[in-house]
Design a protein around this motif. Sequence first.
Motif, short mmCIF file in Angstrom:
data_model
loop_
_atom_site.label_atom_id
_atom_site.label_comp_id
_atom_site.label_asym_id
_atom_site.label_seq_id
_atom_site.Cartn_x
_atom_site.Cartn_y
_atom_site.Cartn_z
N HIS A 18 8.18 17.57 9.18
CA HIS A 18 8.40 17.40 7.74
C HIS A 18 7.59 18.46 6.97
N PRO A 19 8.09 18.91 5.83
CA PRO A 19 7.31 19.86 5.02
C PRO A 19 5.95 19.28 4.66
N GLN A 20 4.92 20.10 4.79
CA GLN A 20 3.55 19.68 4.50
C GLN A 20 2.91 20.68 3.54
N PRO A 21 2.15 20.20 2.58
CA PRO A 21 1.47 21.13 1.66
C PRO A 21 0.37 21.90 2.38
N VAL A 22 0.02 23.04 1.84
CA VAL A 22 -1.07 23.85 2.38
C VAL A 22 -2.36 23.02 2.38
N LEU B 93 8.58 12.90 0.56
CA LEU B 93 8.91 12.42 1.91
C LEU B 93 9.83 11.22 1.82
N TYR B 94 9.51 10.27 0.96
CA TYR B 94 10.34 9.08 0.78
C TYR B 94 11.76 9.45 0.35
N ARG B 95 11.87 10.36 -0.59
CA ARG B 95 13.20 10.78 -1.05
C ARG B 95 13.96 11.52 0.05
N GLY B 96 13.25 12.36 0.81
CA GLY B 96 13.90 13.09 1.89
C GLY B 96 14.43 12.17 2.97
N ILE B 97 13.64 11.17 3.36
CA ILE B 97 14.09 10.22 4.38
C ILE B 97 15.22 9.35 3.86
N THR B 98 15.15 8.96 2.59
CA THR B 98 16.25 8.20 2.01
C THR B 98 17.54 9.00 2.06
N ARG B 99 17.46 10.27 1.72
CA ARG B 99 18.65 11.13 1.76
C ARG B 99 19.22 11.21 3.17
N ALA C 202 0.83 -1.20 0.00
CA ALA C 202 0.00 0.00 0.00
C ALA C 202 0.86 1.25 0.00
N LEU C 203 1.97 1.22 0.76
CA LEU C 203 2.85 2.39 0.81
C LEU C 203 3.55 2.60 -0.53
N ARG C 204 4.00 1.54 -1.15
CA ARG C 204 4.63 1.67 -2.47
C ARG C 204 3.66 2.29 -3.47
N ALA C 205 2.43 1.85 -3.45
CA ALA C 205 1.43 2.39 -4.37
C ALA C 205 1.19 3.87 -4.10
N GLU C 206 1.14 4.25 -2.83
CA GLU C 206 0.92 5.66 -2.48
C GLU C 206 2.08 6.53 -2.95
N ILE C 207 3.30 6.06 -2.72
CA ILE C 207 4.48 6.84 -3.12
C ILE C 207 4.54 6.98 -4.64
N GLY C 208 4.09 5.95 -5.34
CA GLY C 208 4.08 6.02 -6.79
C GLY C 208 3.03 6.96 -7.35
N ALA C 209 1.99 7.24 -6.55
CA ALA C 209 0.88 8.04 -7.07
C ALA C 209 0.79 9.44 -6.48
N ASP C 210 1.51 9.70 -5.39
CA ASP C 210 1.35 10.96 -4.67
C ASP C 210 2.69 11.70 -4.57
N GLY C 211 2.72 12.91 -5.09
CA GLY C 211 3.96 13.68 -5.12
C GLY C 211 4.50 14.00 -3.75
N HIS C 212 3.61 14.31 -2.78
CA HIS C 212 4.08 14.63 -1.43
C HIS C 212 4.68 13.39 -0.77
N ALA C 213 4.04 12.23 -0.93
CA ALA C 213 4.58 11.00 -0.36
C ALA C 213 5.93 10.65 -0.99
N ALA D 180 13.97 3.26 4.13
CA ALA D 180 13.07 4.42 4.13
C ALA D 180 11.62 3.98 4.15
N TYR D 181 11.30 2.91 3.43
CA TYR D 181 9.93 2.39 3.49
C TYR D 181 9.58 1.99 4.92
N GLY D 182 10.53 1.34 5.60
CA GLY D 182 10.28 0.93 6.98
C GLY D 182 10.09 2.11 7.90
N VAL D 183 10.90 3.16 7.73
CA VAL D 183 10.78 4.35 8.58
C VAL D 183 9.42 5.00 8.38
N ILE D 184 8.97 5.11 7.14
CA ILE D 184 7.67 5.75 6.87
C ILE D 184 6.54 4.90 7.43
#
Length: 313
Positions: free
Chosen positions: A247-251, A190-196, A176-187, A220-224
């Motif tokens: 973490h940065p959050q959209p308006v 976040l994934y890229r930021g935590i990986t970094r 479910a998390l992989r699917a969300e990250i693939g479809a949602d720019g904010h997710a 990073a998947y585990g942390v999220i």
Amino acid sequence: MPSTTTPDALTVATGTAIVNLLLPHHRTAGPGHAAAEAFPHQLRRITDFVREGAPVVFTLPAFPCKSPNPAKVLGHLPDMGERLSLTFLDALCRDVERIHPPGARMVICSDGHVFGDLIGVTDGHIDAYADELRLLISRLGLTRLSVFDLRDVLGHLPPQERRAHVDEHHTPTLEALRAEIGADGHALALYRGITRFLVEDTADHPGTRSALQRACRRRAYGVIRRSRAWGDLVADHHPHSVRLSIHPQPVGAPKFGIRLLEAPDAWTTPWHSAALRRTDGTWTLLPSATGEQQGRLIHHEGRPSHFEQVLGA
């Protein structure tokens, strides 16, 4: 003439004024600034507290532990970065009192135990960090702050069993998390930021850079997943709170991203860096290795605390 302002209109106006106190500190990766009305989740919850005549309760999952990379931090215990951040959060709650006399309180939801095994920090260091946070809050007289961690939820279990319980009962599935990250720019951000951060926090990796990056992407998947679970546990224990995030959050998001101290980017936190006092008296966050180049190290109560900028450094 009698006032035409209804009690509920006054309540909404007070709630809006409190959101306006938060707006200058909004941590977002998006462009520009927005009005209070663009934050309906926060406005609704704050207005509910105002209507009840109760203190506004904020929950902030944050202050987990120090980064394990000595090139980024000054040690495993809180230092000036945490002192300044905690003082800021208490002052923010105090400012609410000027608008809403019952005031506000902030629950620091220290989440180090939730994912300590994934970020390479021992449970002993996590305990010491959280315990020192509590001591700091007491010593500094920050009466509007408190600390809540996994020991308050599952303290009867050893640390590894607490995490296993969280994994079994609260984490979303990896699919479910992989699917969300693939479809949602904010997710995805976040994934890229935590990986970094995971890559940067690894001080001594025996393999190649590409192998490290692959491992950190997996972690990073585990942390999220664990962070989501912690968010659910916090919501269970503080169901009506106003949810903040480091973490940065959209308006308009359900969580309000909040900036604790000035930093070069929207992702830097006091526990991933060291504090530097500039020659003009302002503060910023930066890696400790950079701080050594720009200033001199200052100790407080026998421990490294922060850097003082040196002209010409």
